[in-house]
Write a protein that holds these residues in place. Structure first.
Motif, short mmCIF file in Angstrom:
data_model
loop_
_atom_site.label_atom_id
_atom_site.label_comp_id
_atom_site.label_asym_id
_atom_site.label_seq_id
_atom_site.Cartn_x
_atom_site.Cartn_y
_atom_site.Cartn_z
N VAL A 131 -56.92 10.00 7.93
CA VAL A 131 -57.19 10.69 9.19
C VAL A 131 -55.90 10.94 9.97
CG1 VAL A 131 -58.25 10.44 11.47
CG2 VAL A 131 -59.57 9.92 9.42
N LEU A 132 -55.05 9.93 10.06
CA LEU A 132 -53.81 10.09 10.81
C LEU A 132 -52.91 11.14 10.16
CD1 LEU A 132 -52.89 6.38 11.69
CD2 LEU A 132 -54.31 7.99 12.97
N GLU A 133 -52.79 11.10 8.85
CA GLU A 133 -51.95 12.08 8.15
C GLU A 133 -52.49 13.50 8.34
OE1 GLU A 133 -51.85 10.74 4.13
OE2 GLU A 133 -50.18 9.36 4.48
N ARG A 134 -53.80 13.65 8.21
CA ARG A 134 -54.38 14.99 8.35
C ARG A 134 -54.22 15.52 9.77
NH1 ARG A 134 -60.11 15.62 5.35
NH2 ARG A 134 -59.68 17.79 5.96
N SER A 135 -54.25 14.62 10.75
CA SER A 135 -54.01 15.04 12.13
C SER A 135 -52.58 15.56 12.30
CB SER A 135 -54.25 13.86 13.09
OG SER A 135 -53.94 14.22 14.42
N VAL A 136 -51.61 14.87 11.68
CA VAL A 136 -50.22 15.33 11.73
C VAL A 136 -50.08 16.68 11.05
CG1 VAL A 136 -47.89 14.87 10.87
CG2 VAL A 136 -49.23 13.01 11.87
N PHE A 137 -50.63 16.80 9.85
CA PHE A 137 -50.48 18.05 9.08
C PHE A 137 -51.23 19.20 9.72
CE2 PHE A 137 -50.07 15.07 5.19
CZ PHE A 137 -48.74 14.80 5.52
N ALA A 138 -52.38 18.91 10.35
CA ALA A 138 -53.15 19.97 11.00
C ALA A 138 -52.39 20.57 12.18
CB ALA A 138 -54.50 19.42 11.48
N ARG A 139 -51.47 19.79 12.77
CA ARG A 139 -50.65 20.29 13.88
C ARG A 139 -49.34 20.90 13.37
NH1 ARG A 139 -49.68 15.39 16.76
NH2 ARG A 139 -51.18 14.21 15.50
N GLY A 140 -49.30 21.25 12.08
CA GLY A 140 -48.15 21.93 11.52
C GLY A 140 -47.06 21.01 11.03
N GLY A 141 -47.32 19.70 10.94
CA GLY A 141 -46.31 18.74 10.54
C GLY A 141 -46.11 18.68 9.04
N ALA A 142 -44.99 18.08 8.66
CA ALA A 142 -44.68 17.81 7.26
C ALA A 142 -44.52 16.30 7.09
CB ALA A 142 -43.39 18.54 6.87
N TYR A 143 -44.10 15.87 5.89
CA TYR A 143 -43.99 14.44 5.63
C TYR A 143 -43.03 13.76 6.61
CZ TYR A 143 -43.36 9.96 3.38
OH TYR A 143 -43.31 8.60 3.14
N GLU A 144 -41.96 14.44 6.98
CA GLU A 144 -41.02 13.86 7.93
C GLU A 144 -41.69 13.59 9.28
OE1 GLU A 144 -37.20 12.45 9.15
OE2 GLU A 144 -38.10 12.85 7.20
N ASP A 145 -42.56 14.49 9.70
CA ASP A 145 -43.30 14.28 10.95
C ASP A 145 -44.26 13.10 10.82
OD1 ASP A 145 -42.44 16.69 12.59
OD2 ASP A 145 -43.18 17.66 10.77
N ARG A 146 -44.88 13.01 9.68
CA ARG A 146 -45.79 11.88 9.43
C ARG A 146 -45.02 10.57 9.51
NH1 ARG A 146 -46.22 7.23 6.28
NH2 ARG A 146 -48.32 6.93 5.43
N ALA A 147 -43.86 10.50 8.88
CA ALA A 147 -43.06 9.28 8.89
C ALA A 147 -42.62 8.93 10.32
CB ALA A 147 -41.85 9.44 7.98
#
Length: 432
Positions: free
Chosen positions: A286-302
């Motif tokens: 859920v947390l990862e998908r929230s990051v990616f849904a806002r246009g993020g990439a792996y660096e944003d997730r980290a």
């Protein structure tokens, strides 16, 4: 005569309603979802594509729910502030072949879930609730919230050793509840009864996840009604505080610098290793998908995970007046003394010094006192979802909760003020 503040009493009234409406993890999730919907959150399906819009959203999976609120303009790398809890409680759960009986008694075959205080389930009027799975794959909640079953204790006349040696219960032989009279076992009888209770056509139920619960309602207790007695406070007290604090943070209009989250898991009482447990993939996904849904990439997730903090909220042990020697002599958490910070140097709890500072700051902002719990050195220490969350996701985690008595009993005891104090601290943490 001292009465708890009106705000605490109102909060506890609401907690009592939540406990009554949530006899199982599945009902607890439905109760949380109802409150989230009223607060403007919307449910998103795991099978759908997610968008990056702001606002409140939530996901349910069986007995688990994860909800979050994305502030307006939140960047993909915005960290999360998480309140973690669990929806399950120790109880007696129905076996796959539930119909049993002997000697003119009709019984229901049950298995022990988690680590309940078994004696607390004796001679208590029990209801039956859970989830039914139908032939088409859909599920239906069922709740027979009236006296239906009972685990009868053996009379002392037939076991005089109880007086000298104490009660000894065999989990297989002594805990099967009775629910009627009959000379023969009729296979399918219990499920047919539940189909009728739920208005489901006969033969449509192919699967079930059913469990017993005490039908005695939560109640105020004591001379001044300053105590609350009720079921499943471990850990629906924290789930209630979590959803209340999340919706309050979302509605506060505060300038949120993080994404507040509630993660309420199932199966904490037996190790958390399931697709709905804290040791499963639900929260991370859920947390990862929230990051990616806002246009993020792996660096944003980290970056988001590196700045994230989780308060793992679960009940803890208030000092027991009859067994004070079982507690650490310098750490005596008291009922209505404020939420507790749980510490264990062997990492049974995830709290460290910097985590203590996070929680202390939240309590200070909320104007809430807090206490510290440490186990007696000669007693084994329990654990929570805290260390699991920290290890699985690399998230800084702090273990907290509310001090209660009779943990894992069919009916537990807490102070009237502590649930409200916990919620205020959690709200300040999510808004921080």
């Amino acid at each position: 005569m001292t009465q708890p503040p009106r705000s605490d009493r109102s909060h506890t009234d609401d907690l009592m309603s939540f406990l009554t409406a949530s006899p199982t993890p599945y009902h607890a999730v439905a109760s949380v979802a109802e409150r989230l919907e009223k607060a403007g959150f919307r449910q998103v399906a795991e099978t759908d594509a997610w968008d990056g819009t702001s606002g409140g959203k939530y996901v349910t999976r069986g007995g688990a729910v994860v909800a979050w609120y994305v502030p307006e303009g939140a960047a993909p790398h915005t960290p999360f502030r998480i309140v973690g809890a669990h929806t399950d409680s120790p109880n007696l759960r129905v076996k796959p072949q539930p119909d049993a009986g002997a000697h003119g008694w009709r019984q229901v075959a049950v298995e022990i879930y988690g680590g309940p205080l078994l004696n607390s389930w004796l001679d208590r009027d029990l209801g039956l609730a859970g989830r039914l799975t139908l032939r088409d794959g859909s599920t239906r909640l069922v709740n027979v919230d009236r006296p239906l079953l009972r685990v009868p204790q053996l009379a002392i006349h037939l076991d005089r050793s109880v007086s000298s040696e104490g009660l000894k219960l065999d989990k297989q032989r002594h805990l099967q509840p009775v629910w009627g009279l009959g000379d023969s076992v009729r296979d399918g009888d219990l499920i047919a009864f539940l189909e009728q209770e739920s208005g489901i056509p006969a033969g449509e139920v192919l699967g079930w996840d059913l469990m017993t619960h005490s039908v005695e309602a939560p109640a105020y207790l004591g001379r001044d009604r300053e105590l609350l007695a009720g079921p499943r406070m471990d850990n629906l007290l924290s789930v209630h505080a979590g959803v209340t604090s999340l919706t309050a943070a979302a509605a506060s209009g505060a300038d949120l610098t993080s994404v507040p989250v509630l993660a309420a898991f199932d199966h904490e009482e037996n190790g958390s290793q399931s697709d709905t447990g804290a040791d499963g993939p639900l929260l991370g996904g859920v947390l990862e998908r929230s990051v990616f849904a806002r246009g993020g990439a792996y660096e944003d997730r980290a970056r988001a995970f590196a700045g994230t903090v989780c308060l793992s909220s679960d009940t803890g042990h208030a000092v027991h007046p009859n067994y004070a020697e079982r507690h650490d002599p310098t750490h005596h958490p008291r009922v209505d003394g404020g939420p507790i910070l749980k510490v264990n140097v062997n990492n049974r709890y995830a709290t460290d010094g910097s985590g203590r500072a996070v929680f202390a700051a939240a309590c200070e902002r909320a104007g809430v006192p807090f206490q510290t719990f440490v186990s007696h050195n000669s007693m084994p220490c329990g654990t929570t979802i805290g260390p699991i969350t920290a290890a699985r996701h690399g998230i800084h985690t702090v273990d907290i909760g509310v001090a209660i008595l009779s943990m894992h009993s069919a009916r537990e005891l807490c102070g009237v003020q502590d649930p409200s104090l916990l919620t205020r601290a959690l709200t300040a943490f999510l808004e921080g």
